[in-house]
Each structure stands twice: as C-alpha cells, then as structure tokens.
Motif scaffolding. Structure first.
Motif, PDB file in Angstrom:
ATOM      1  N   GLY A   1       0.634  -1.080  -0.269  1.00  0.00           N
ATOM      2  CA  GLY A   1      -0.351  -0.196   0.364  1.00  0.00           C
ATOM      3  C   GLY A   1       0.896   0.971  -0.490  1.00  0.00           C
ATOM      4  N   ALA A   2       2.211   0.655  -1.025  1.00  0.00           N
ATOM      5  CA  ALA A   2       2.839   2.178  -0.679  1.00  0.00           C
ATOM      6  C   ALA A   2       3.596   2.082  -1.999  1.00  0.00           C
ATOM      7  N   ALA A   3       3.645   3.027  -2.138  1.00  0.00           N
ATOM      8  CA  ALA A   3       5.205   3.354  -3.517  1.00  0.00           C
ATOM      9  C   ALA A   3       6.747   3.460  -2.894  1.00  0.00           C
ATOM     10  N   LEU A   4       6.867   2.549  -3.790  1.00  0.00           N
ATOM     11  CA  LEU A   4       8.330   2.035  -3.092  1.00  0.00           C
ATOM     12  C   LEU A   4       9.384   2.866  -3.953  1.00  0.00           C
ATOM     13  N   PHE A   5       9.242   3.511  -5.135  1.00  0.00           N
ATOM     14  CA  PHE A   5      10.224   3.663  -5.784  1.00  0.00           C
ATOM     15  C   PHE A   5       9.700   5.243  -6.565  1.00  0.00           C
ATOM     16  N   GLU A   6      10.012   5.984  -7.100  1.00  0.00           N
ATOM     17  CA  GLU A   6       9.916   7.358  -7.325  1.00  0.00           C
ATOM     18  C   GLU A   6      11.292   6.913  -9.655  1.00  0.00           C
ATOM     19  N   ARG A   7      10.066   6.823 -10.114  1.00  0.00           N
ATOM     20  CA  ARG A   7      10.375   6.804 -11.487  1.00  0.00           C
ATOM     21  C   ARG A   7      11.046   8.146 -12.128  1.00  0.00           C
ATOM     22  N   HIS A   8      12.654   8.456 -12.042  1.00  0.00           N
ATOM     23  CA  HIS A   8      12.850   9.773 -12.986  1.00  0.00           C
ATOM     24  C   HIS A   8      13.543   8.769 -14.468  1.00  0.00           C
ATOM     25  N   SER A   9      13.636  10.082 -15.376  1.00  0.00           N
ATOM     26  CA  SER A   9      14.253   9.662 -16.923  1.00  0.00           C
ATOM     27  C   SER A   9      15.713   8.834 -16.469  1.00  0.00           C
ATOM     28  N   ASP A  10      15.918   9.058 -15.566  1.00  0.00           N
ATOM     29  CA  ASP A  10      17.603   8.567 -15.189  1.00  0.00           C
ATOM     30  C   ASP A  10      17.836   7.195 -14.273  1.00  0.00           C
ATOM     31  N   GLY A  11      16.649   6.723 -14.026  1.00  0.00           N
ATOM     32  CA  GLY A  11      16.551   5.618 -13.049  1.00  0.00           C
ATOM     33  C   GLY A  11      15.095   5.554 -12.030  1.00  0.00           C
ATOM     34  N   MET A  12      15.398   4.581 -10.932  1.00  0.00           N
ATOM     35  CA  MET A  12      14.506   4.501 -10.188  1.00  0.00           C
ATOM     36  C   MET A  12      14.741   5.144  -8.688  1.00  0.00           C
ATOM     37  N   TYR A  13      14.940   5.821  -7.443  1.00  0.00           N
ATOM     38  CA  TYR A  13      14.806   5.457  -6.370  1.00  0.00           C
ATOM     39  C   TYR A  13      14.392   5.159  -5.546  1.00  0.00           C
ATOM     40  N   ALA A  14      14.627   5.037  -4.647  1.00  0.00           N
ATOM     41  CA  ALA A  14      13.768   4.319  -3.585  1.00  0.00           C
ATOM     42  C   ALA A  14      13.242   5.930  -2.610  1.00  0.00           C
ATOM     43  N   THR A  15      11.530   5.677  -2.390  1.00  0.00           N
ATOM     44  CA  THR A  15      10.546   6.930  -1.668  1.00  0.00           C
ATOM     45  C   THR A  15      11.605   6.275  -0.218  1.00  0.00           C
ATOM     46  N   PRO A  16      10.914   7.587   0.754  1.00  0.00           N
ATOM     47  CA  PRO A  16      11.104   6.779   2.350  1.00  0.00           C
ATOM     48  C   PRO A  16      10.846   5.834   2.945  1.00  0.00           C
ATOM     49  N   SER A  17       9.240   5.205   2.546  1.00  0.00           N
ATOM     50  CA  SER A  17       8.561   4.072   2.817  1.00  0.00           C
ATOM     51  C   SER A  17       9.879   2.926   1.670  1.00  0.00           C
ATOM     52  N   GLY A  18      10.331   3.093   0.665  1.00  0.00           N
ATOM     53  CA  GLY A  18      11.367   1.997  -0.691  1.00  0.00           C
ATOM     54  C   GLY A  18      12.584   1.844   0.866  1.00  0.00           C
ATOM     55  N   ASP A  19      13.330   3.464   1.495  1.00  0.00           N
ATOM     56  CA  ASP A  19      14.409   3.355   2.304  1.00  0.00           C
ATOM     57  C   ASP A  19      14.582   2.454   3.524  1.00  0.00           C
ATOM     58  N   VAL A  20      13.247   2.334   3.922  1.00  0.00           N
ATOM     59  CA  VAL A  20      12.276   1.806   5.031  1.00  0.00           C
ATOM     60  C   VAL A  20      12.672   0.045   4.891  1.00  0.00           C
ATOM     61  N   TRP A  21      12.282  -0.323   3.491  1.00  0.00           N
ATOM     62  CA  TRP A  21      11.728  -1.624   3.296  1.00  0.00           C
ATOM     63  C   TRP A  21      12.827  -2.848   2.598  1.00  0.00           C
ATOM     64  N   TYR A  22      14.087  -1.496   2.379  1.00  0.00           N
ATOM     65  CA  TYR A  22      15.015  -2.241   1.701  1.00  0.00           C
ATOM     66  C   TYR A  22      16.611  -2.430   2.824  1.00  0.00           C
ATOM     67  N   ASN A  23      15.965  -1.369   3.969  1.00  0.00           N
ATOM     68  CA  ASN A  23      16.426  -1.856   4.908  1.00  0.00           C
ATOM     69  C   ASN A  23      16.647  -2.669   5.898  1.00  0.00           C
ATOM     70  N   ARG A  24      14.555  -3.514   5.976  1.00  0.00           N
ATOM     71  CA  ARG A  24      14.559  -4.834   6.371  1.00  0.00           C
ATOM     72  C   ARG A  24      14.069  -6.560   5.582  1.00  0.00           C
ATOM     73  N   VAL A  25      13.829  -5.810   4.534  1.00  0.00           N
ATOM     74  CA  VAL A  25      14.423  -6.661   3.583  1.00  0.00           C
ATOM     75  C   VAL A  25      16.034  -7.598   3.636  1.00  0.00           C
ATOM     76  N   SER A  26      16.593  -5.935   3.081  1.00  0.00           N
ATOM     77  CA  SER A  26      18.453  -7.161   3.846  1.00  0.00           C
ATOM     78  C   SER A  26      18.188  -7.388   4.568  1.00  0.00           C
ATOM     79  N   ARG A  27      17.616  -7.377   5.838  1.00  0.00           N
ATOM     80  CA  ARG A  27      18.354  -7.961   7.464  1.00  0.00           C
ATOM     81  C   ARG A  27      17.703  -9.300   6.928  1.00  0.00           C
ATOM     82  N   ALA A  28      16.871  -9.391   6.166  1.00  0.00           N
ATOM     83  CA  ALA A  28      15.268 -10.381   6.044  1.00  0.00           C
ATOM     84  C   ALA A  28      16.188 -11.722   5.750  1.00  0.00           C
ATOM     85  N   ILE A  29      16.855 -10.957   4.285  1.00  0.00           N
ATOM     86  CA  ILE A  29      17.120 -12.481   3.171  1.00  0.00           C
ATOM     87  C   ILE A  29      18.851 -12.782   3.833  1.00  0.00           C
TER      88      ILE A  29
END
Length: 402
Positions: free
Chosen positions: A47-75
């Motif tokens: 229920g949240a956007a994880l990326f901001e789509r730009h012409s030069d790539g995809m960048y994590a949103t604040p929710s994406g940053d939080v999710w990246y931290n937790r997913v990395s620890r989980a993996i």
C-alpha cells in the motif's frame, strides 16, 4: 498482512541497488516485464510507492528506504542459514545467494509449520492448505538444499538440526519483514502495529500495566500482545523472533550469547500473609517459625524459589514440606487470604492487596534478596520507532519503583 513473495523481495533489492529495471534484469536474469510486475505487486501489497520513477533511473522513496533496510536484514538471516547448512552437510562452497533465488516463501512457511507441529497433518491444518502441498514444499526444499530436513520417529517426525536452524532463520526473517510493514504504515500515519511482550509474574503486575496505559495514550491504535509462560519457553520464543521483548527477572550470566539484558530496578523480596495471620502477633519471626506453616512458592530453579530455599539453608534447618508450586497471582492471593499459608514475593506485586488490608508483610530480614528486574531482547533486534517508544515507557515507569 501476509509475508511477501521471496522472489519479489529479491527483485526489489536488485532494482534498489541498480537504480534501474534494465540493470536489475541483467543482474538477476529476469525479464524487464517480470520485474515491473513484481514491483507493482509488492507496492500494491504494501500500500505504498517504493520507487520514484525518473528519466535517469528509479530511486527509493522513504518507504522504499525503510523496506530496503528490513528486506536486506531478512535476506541476510536466510543467506547465513542456508550457507551454513550447505557447508555442514555437503562440504561444498555453494553461494547462498543462488539458493535464496530458488527458495520460495511457501516452502519456508511449510518448513516452519512442520518444525513447530512435528506433524505434516497438523502443519497443513495450521497453514490452511492440503497435506500434499506441505509434503511437496518440504521435499522440494530438501532437494534444493541437498539435506534431510525431517526424519521419522516413534512420535511421528522430527526436525533435523538443519531444519531447526533454517526454521529459526525464517522466523527471524519474517519478523524483520513484519517490522518493515509496520514502519511503512507508520510513515503513512496508520500505525496499527503489534508489539509482542513475553512477561513473567513480577513485571506483569507492576510496570507493565502502567506502561501499557501510558503508551496507549500516545499510540491508541498499536496492539500489545502479551505472552505468558515459564522463563525457558519465553526465552526460546524471543530468540526465534516470536517475541519482541521479554520482561521479568533477569538471569546472570546472560542465558545466551544472542540476547542482551537491561536492568530496570531491583526490588527485595518479602514474606507475605493474610492481614491477621498468627505470625503478625510476634515481635520477631525466626526461620524456624516459618517452617511451621504451609507455603505457596514458584517452581524450582527460579530466582524466588532459590531465595525461599536459602532462608532455611542459611539457618541450617529443613525446608517446609507443605508446599503449593505456582506463579499465578490470583491463586497465590486466594490461598493466602483463605488460609495461614505464606509466600515469598515482592511487595509491589501485591501492592493493591496490601493497601486495602487483605495482605500484609511479615517482618523478616530479606534485604539481601534483591532481584534484578528488567528487559531482555535479541542482540540483533532493530526496534521500530514505535517499539522504541514502548521501551522508553518501560524505563520511565520503572523509575517509580526504584
């Protein structure tokens, strides 16, 4: 909320690190449409956007940053466990990342369910899927790892060491993901997370009720899940990720090298009886006097039980023999009120009963029985902001008991 698909999580990590669906496609050998679909499903599920789509790539949103931290620890939990299993059982240096790419969330859920139930039929009922599906998931996982996970025993089946280790890693991994979901919800001002507390008798009747009430004034939608039980059971669940915080009498040295303890206060024990107990009439009470009465005390090997036994050992006299073993606050109170039984307890546990005149402390020197009371958490645990607030509330309330 269900645990997300493990393959979708790997896709998310790749896109976050590569900042591009094209580069992520090359690194994990998955088509770009498949990656786009996986990210869309994950964002929809969270229920949240994880990326901001730009012409030069995809960048994590604040929710994406939080999710990246937790997913990395989980993996990381899963990678460490699978690598150890392969090394210990096959003597082959198989990269754990390759294995994680082949393992599914369904297989891991089946593994945990069977390890806990020690029975395929019960595990299938607990998961709400067919027994054949659980069998297939477990056997597929065995083939991927190249090890035996379950063996037949006289009682049904038993989990091997490899299965137990991977089950623990899975539960810790899933716990990280749940915390990530809570953090994303909190960012969107819909914090409906759950804090699971394993609590022993002393804290259950003192700092915990006051802490919960104060905490819920600031976080009314956060749930507190209380788990009662003996110390060994609570410690097991804490180390497996089922419990966030364990609260009660601390053990020294620390019971395991993967947990840390924090003392909150150290109350002394008191001998407590009904208000008009015969010993209340005596000016001084000896250990010999105490042996004349029946007692209600906690189970053997608990700190309070050890303190109880030391009263009589120090006086070189036999222990009382008419004993009821219980840590139930309600049962202890009723036994004391309706009889001449005695108990050893901290006065704060029965503060209400003492204040209204039902129970009273017997004068007997016990200053040496101070017990460290506090919290115990996993050493690797990273609390959410909400969980940190709850910890702060426990510390704040405990100040009043010092």
């Amino acid at each position: 909320m269900p645990i997300p698909n493990l393959r979708h999580l790997r896709v998310f990590l790749a896109v976050t690190e590569q900042k591009s669906i094209t580069r992520a496609s090359n690194s994990i050998f998955l088509s770009q449409p498949a990656i786009t679909q996986a990210i869309a499903k994950l964002e929809n599920q969270l229920g949240a956007a994880l990326f901001e789509r730009h012409s030069d790539g995809m960048y994590a949103t604040p929710s994406g940053d939080v999710w990246y931290n937790r997913v990395s620890r989980a993996i990381n939990h899963l990678q460490a466990a699978t690598l150890t299993i392969v090394k210990e059982n096959t003597n082959k240096d198989v990269p754990s990342k390759n294995l994680i790419g082949l393992i599914s969330t369904t297989q891991l859920k089946a593994l945990v369910a069977v390890c806990e139930a020690q029975n395929f039929s019960i595990a299938s009922r607990n998961l709400g899927i067919s027994q054949s599906s659980v069998h297939r998931a477990a056997r597929d996982l065995e083939r991927l790892l190249g090890v035996t996970l379950f063996e037949k025993s006289s009682l049904g089946i038993s989990a091997t060491k490899a299965a137990q280790n991977l089950s623990t890693a899975t539960k810790l991994s899933f716990s990280e993901l749940r915390q990530g979901i809570y953090e994303i919800n909190a960012l969107q001002f819909r914090d409906v997370s759950t804090i699971t507390v394993g609590c022993m008798p002393l804290a259950r009747t003192t700092i915990l009720p006051k802490s919960i009430l104060r905490f819920n004034e600031r976080h009314p939608d956060v749930n507190i899940n209380m788990t009662d039980g003996p110390y060994p059971d609570l410690l097991h669940h804490l180390r497996q990720g089922d419990i966030d915080i364990m609260l009660g009498a601390l053990r020294y040295p620390a019971p395991a090298d993967d947990v840390i303890q924090e003392e909150l206060w150290a109350p002394s024990l008191s001998i407590v009886a009904r208000n008009d107990h015969p010993l209340m009439k005596q000016e001084t009470v000896s250990a010999q006097d105490l042996t004349q009465y029946a007692w209600v005390v906690p189970a053997k090997e608990t700190p309070t039980r050890n303190a109880f036994e030391n009263i009589f050992k120090d006086a070189n006299i036999d222990l009382p023999t008419r004993i009821v073993e219980s840590s139930s606050q309600i049962l202890i109170r009723e036994l004391l009120i309706e009889s001449d039984r005695l108990t050893l307890i901290t006065a704060s546990q029965v503060e209400r009963e003492i204040n209204i005149g039902l129970l009273k402390k017997i004068t007997f020197p016990l200053d040496h029985t101070r017990r460290p009371i506090g919290l115990c958490v996993r050493k690797s645990w990273l609390p959410t902001m909400t969980q940190s607030h709850f910890l702060s509330m426990l510390r704040e309330v405990s100040e009043n008991f010092r």
